[in-house]
Design a protein around this motif. Sequence first.
Motif, PDB file in Angstrom:
ATOM      1  N   ASP A  70      41.145  28.714  41.240  1.00 22.47           N
ATOM      2  CA  ASP A  70      41.803  27.885  40.444  1.00 22.47           C
ATOM      3  C   ASP A  70      42.552  28.383  39.275  1.00 22.47           C
ATOM      4  O   ASP A  70      43.700  28.176  39.139  1.00 22.47           O
ATOM      5  CB  ASP A  70      41.050  26.674  39.944  1.00 22.47           C
ATOM      6  CG  ASP A  70      40.746  25.607  41.134  1.00 22.47           C
ATOM      7  OD1 ASP A  70      41.246  25.853  42.108  1.00 22.47           O
ATOM      8  OD2 ASP A  70      39.665  25.038  40.907  1.00 22.47           O
ATOM      9  N   ARG A  71      41.936  29.010  38.591  1.00 25.98           N
ATOM     10  CA  ARG A  71      42.508  29.807  37.311  1.00 25.98           C
ATOM     11  C   ARG A  71      43.541  31.071  37.613  1.00 25.98           C
ATOM     12  O   ARG A  71      44.515  30.885  37.054  1.00 25.98           O
ATOM     13  CB  ARG A  71      41.527  30.659  36.372  1.00 25.98           C
ATOM     14  CG  ARG A  71      40.481  29.258  35.779  1.00 25.98           C
ATOM     15  CD  ARG A  71      39.484  29.793  34.607  1.00 25.98           C
ATOM     16  NE  ARG A  71      40.000  30.361  33.614  1.00 25.98           N
ATOM     17  CZ  ARG A  71      40.510  29.460  32.598  1.00 25.98           C
ATOM     18  NH1 ARG A  71      40.626  28.190  32.676  1.00 25.98           N
ATOM     19  NH2 ARG A  71      41.231  29.895  31.336  1.00 25.98           N
ATOM     20  N   ALA A  73      45.238  30.706  40.475  1.00 26.44           N
ATOM     21  CA  ALA A  73      46.315  30.224  40.953  1.00 26.44           C
ATOM     22  C   ALA A  73      47.242  29.549  39.817  1.00 26.44           C
ATOM     23  O   ALA A  73      48.550  29.515  39.939  1.00 26.44           O
ATOM     24  CB  ALA A  73      45.908  28.648  42.052  1.00 26.44           C
ATOM     25  N   ALA A  74      46.544  29.056  38.561  1.00 25.09           N
ATOM     26  CA  ALA A  74      47.235  28.388  37.597  1.00 25.09           C
ATOM     27  C   ALA A  74      48.244  29.821  36.772  1.00 25.09           C
ATOM     28  O   ALA A  74      49.279  29.327  36.618  1.00 25.09           O
ATOM     29  CB  ALA A  74      46.337  27.867  36.706  1.00 25.09           C
ATOM     30  N   PRO A 166      44.089  25.193  33.890  1.00 18.41           N
ATOM     31  CA  PRO A 166      43.399  24.876  34.788  1.00 18.41           C
ATOM     32  C   PRO A 166      42.026  24.141  34.108  1.00 18.41           C
ATOM     33  O   PRO A 166      41.575  24.313  32.854  1.00 18.41           O
ATOM     34  CB  PRO A 166      42.835  26.396  35.497  1.00 18.41           C
ATOM     35  CG  PRO A 166      43.243  27.142  34.530  1.00 18.41           C
ATOM     36  CD  PRO A 166      44.282  26.499  33.656  1.00 18.41           C
TER      37      PRO A 166
END
Length: 167
Positions: A70-71, A73-74, A166
């Motif tokens: 997630d981080r 991707a952010a 994120p």
Amino acid sequence: MSTTRPYPPGDRPEPGGDSAPPAGEDAAPATGRDTRRLSFAGESGVVPLARDFARQALYAWGWLPAEGADRRAAAEDVLLVVSELVTNACLHAEGPDEMWITCDKKVIRVEVSDRGTGQPAPRTPHRAGRPGGHGMFIVQRLCLDWGVVRTPGVTGKTVWAELGAPA
């Protein structure tokens, strides 16, 4: 998504004001924000230059190296939005003048100024008769909000986009 609101309530003033630090320098205003500015004057290869500048800021702010998908991707979303805004200025406005990237605890804001008079608008990808031109569609999909700031009596505009941190 807004395309005319100059900035969200309580957000920083329009770019180019006294709050922007000198080119290549960092600022840590009392508001808890860190703003960095990049001037494109006399530069070539502005899209990779802007991405590298943004990547360095993401490292400084702890977004990179990213822990978890997630981080990561952010952080990649921020770099993609930087690429799209700078590319849009190159294709439709004779190139960008400056870029600001600002981080607070919850939001990263990217702003790209240019001398163009056009109005950016999202276009649905792969629409018949309209090849390409979907960079602002990508920005709209990835961002919390985006818009355009114009200063009366001054040619050009600043296109801004905000992305959430994120969780």
